[in-house]
Design an enzyme around this catalytic site. Structure first.
Site, mmCIF file in Angstrom:
data_model
loop_
_atom_site.group_PDB
_atom_site.id
_atom_site.type_symbol
_atom_site.label_atom_id
_atom_site.label_comp_id
_atom_site.label_asym_id
_atom_site.label_seq_id
_atom_site.Cartn_x
_atom_site.Cartn_y
_atom_site.Cartn_z
ATOM 1 C CE1 TYR A 140 64.999 78.071 128.550
ATOM 2 C CE2 TYR A 140 63.066 79.054 127.531
ATOM 3 C CZ TYR A 140 64.368 79.157 127.985
ATOM 4 O OH TYR A 140 65.016 80.353 127.879
ATOM 5 C CE LYS A 174 78.605 74.092 136.813
ATOM 6 N NZ LYS A 174 79.750 75.029 136.934
ATOM 7 C CG ASP A 215 81.525 77.535 135.099
ATOM 8 O OD1 ASP A 215 81.714 76.687 134.189
ATOM 9 O OD2 ASP A 215 81.891 77.335 136.274
ATOM 10 C CG ASP A 247 67.528 82.316 127.107
ATOM 11 O OD1 ASP A 247 67.287 83.064 126.138
ATOM 12 O OD2 ASP A 247 67.169 82.573 128.277
ATOM 13 C CG ASP A 260 70.309 87.524 125.447
ATOM 14 O OD1 ASP A 260 69.815 87.037 124.401
ATOM 15 O OD2 ASP A 260 69.654 88.201 126.257
HETATM 16 C C1 IPM Z 1 64.693 83.936 123.511
HETATM 17 C C2 IPM Z 1 63.834 84.538 124.599
HETATM 18 C C3 IPM Z 1 62.780 83.518 124.984
HETATM 19 C C4 IPM Z 1 63.482 82.294 125.542
HETATM 20 C C5 IPM Z 1 61.719 84.040 125.968
HETATM 21 C C6 IPM Z 1 61.059 85.307 125.472
HETATM 22 C C7 IPM Z 1 60.690 82.994 126.270
HETATM 23 O O1 IPM Z 1 64.637 84.931 125.667
HETATM 24 O O2 IPM Z 1 64.139 83.577 122.452
HETATM 25 O O3 IPM Z 1 65.898 83.842 123.709
HETATM 26 O O4 IPM Z 1 63.862 82.253 126.712
HETATM 27 O O5 IPM Z 1 63.664 81.343 124.770
HETATM 28 MG MG MG Z 2 66.733 84.786 125.304
#
Ligand code: IPM
Ligand code: MG
Length: 361
Positions: A142, A192, A224, A248, A252
């Site tokens: 990042y 990884k 993975d 990240d 999710d």
């Molecule tokens: C998160 C989001 C952010 C990230 C984006 C919106 C920059 O996906 O907070 O998980 O990748 O960190």
């Molecule tokens: Mg995210």
């Protein structure tokens, strides 16, 4: 009376609605627990670009630095989608994380019993799932340099750099061990290292730190494989620690496994500052309709009560109030299932506030 100053950054899309809902809940908490919260608003994201040309104006940063905690809604939307990466609303978010040195992002994903059917997995697989992803937030690909799109031999190449220093790894790993120690004492470190040197270093540091936490069980998984195990055996995870990009993605995944992104809170903490925000985004498609689920933001405020203000009882009560409202069958559209009572943002918030009062007794 204890006083806390909260910087409020509503941002874009549904941000203003869900933050306003959460401020109402915080007002009630203040009343019930005899503390005082003051709210000061600052601009961030697309709205900040529109008003000032900058997704993170200096005044906002100053406000955050002079506050006891930051509450953030969400940033971004189609209006700003055509801007280059370095000018987008998301840049405001990435900069605030870096400027406040919020190196550890805590993303709890637990299954709410009344919502178990909204998981895409079988109830017997998700039952009892309660994990916490500790995602490193200020390093990795990042922020690594060099980055950009360059020309090589007349052709374009895109470059990002995955980079971690020993100290960056150590501080987040230590934090994760400390948290695991207060939970079920199990830590999964994700990397990884079969391919990446940076992951090799990550793993080495984790092993070094393990010596200070003999009571915490440690497992290492490749990213993975971890992605696969999260759907196969979600309930076996306690704390997961990993780098920025893997975290990240995995957070999710963990979110959907437990049912809804609309329920997931997060805390981003450093040595000095802390910021609380829902994991979901600005959901521009439903903005302004009064139907957004405020629970992820309300639960983020609950994390604020716990981590920034040491109001553990209030934080627990707020979580119980949310669970109770779900048990009574109230659902915003994103978590609605047949036989439940469909409500909008305001009514959901009213119910949580009412229940909070009832439970406090
Ligand atoms: C998160 C989001 C952010 C990230 C984006 C919106 C920059 O996906 O907070 O998980 O990748 O960190
Ligand atoms: Mg995210």
């Amino acid at each position: 009376m204890k006083k806390f100053k909260i910087a409020v950054l509503k941002g874009d899309g549904i941000g203003p609605e869900i933050v306003d809902a959460t401020l109402r809940v915080l007002e009630k908490v203040a009343e019930l627990y005899g503390v005082e919260f003051s709210f000061q608003e600052g601009l961030i994201g697309g709205i900040a670009i529109d008003k000032t040309g900058d997704p993170l104006p200096d005044e906002t940063l100053e406000l955050c630095k002079s506050s006891d905690a930051v509450l953030l809604g969400a940033v971004g939307g189609p209006k700003w989608d055509d801007l280059p990466t370095h000018k987008r609303p998301e840049k405001g978010l990435l900069r605030i994380r870096k400027e406040l040195d919020l190196f550890a992002n805590l993303r709890p994903a637990k299954v709410w019993e009344p919502l178990i059917d909204s998981s895409p997995l079988k109830p017997e697989v998700v039952k009892g799932t309660d994990m916490l992803v500790v995602r490193e937030l200020t390093g990795d690909v990042y922020y690594g340099e060099p980055r950009g799109i360059f020309e090589e031999n007349g052709k374009r190449v895109g470059v990002n750099t995955m980079k971690y220093s020993e100290d960056e790894i150590r501080r987040v790993v230590r934090k994760a061990f400390e948290i695991a120690r207060k939970r079920r004492k199990k830590l999964t470190s994700v990397d990884k290292s079969n391919v990446l040197e940076v992951s090799g270093l990550w793993k080495e540091i984790v092993e070094e730190e393990k010596k200070n936490f003999p009571d915490v069980e440690l497992e290492h998984l490749y990213v993975d494989n971890c992605a696969m195990q999260i759907v196969r055996r979600p309930s076996t995870f306690d704390v997961i620690v990993t780098g920025n990009i893997f975290g990240d993605i995995l957070s999710d995944e963990a979110g959907v496994v437990v049912g809804s992104l609309g329920m997931l809170p997060s805390a981003s903490v450093g040595e000095k500052y802390a910021l609380y925000e829902p994991v979901h985004g600005s959901a521009p498609d439903i903005a302004g309709k009064g139907i957004a689920n405020p629970i992820a933001t309300i639960l983020s405020a609950s994390m604020m009560l716990k981590y920034s203000f040491s109001m553990d009882d209030a934080a627990d009560l707020l979580e119980r109030a949310v669970e109770e409202v779900l048990r009574k069958g109230y659902r915003t559209p994103d978590i609605y299932s047949e036989g439940c009572k469909k409500v909008g943002t305001k009514e959901m918030t009213d119910k949580i506030i009412e229940t909070l009062e009832e439970l406090k007794g």
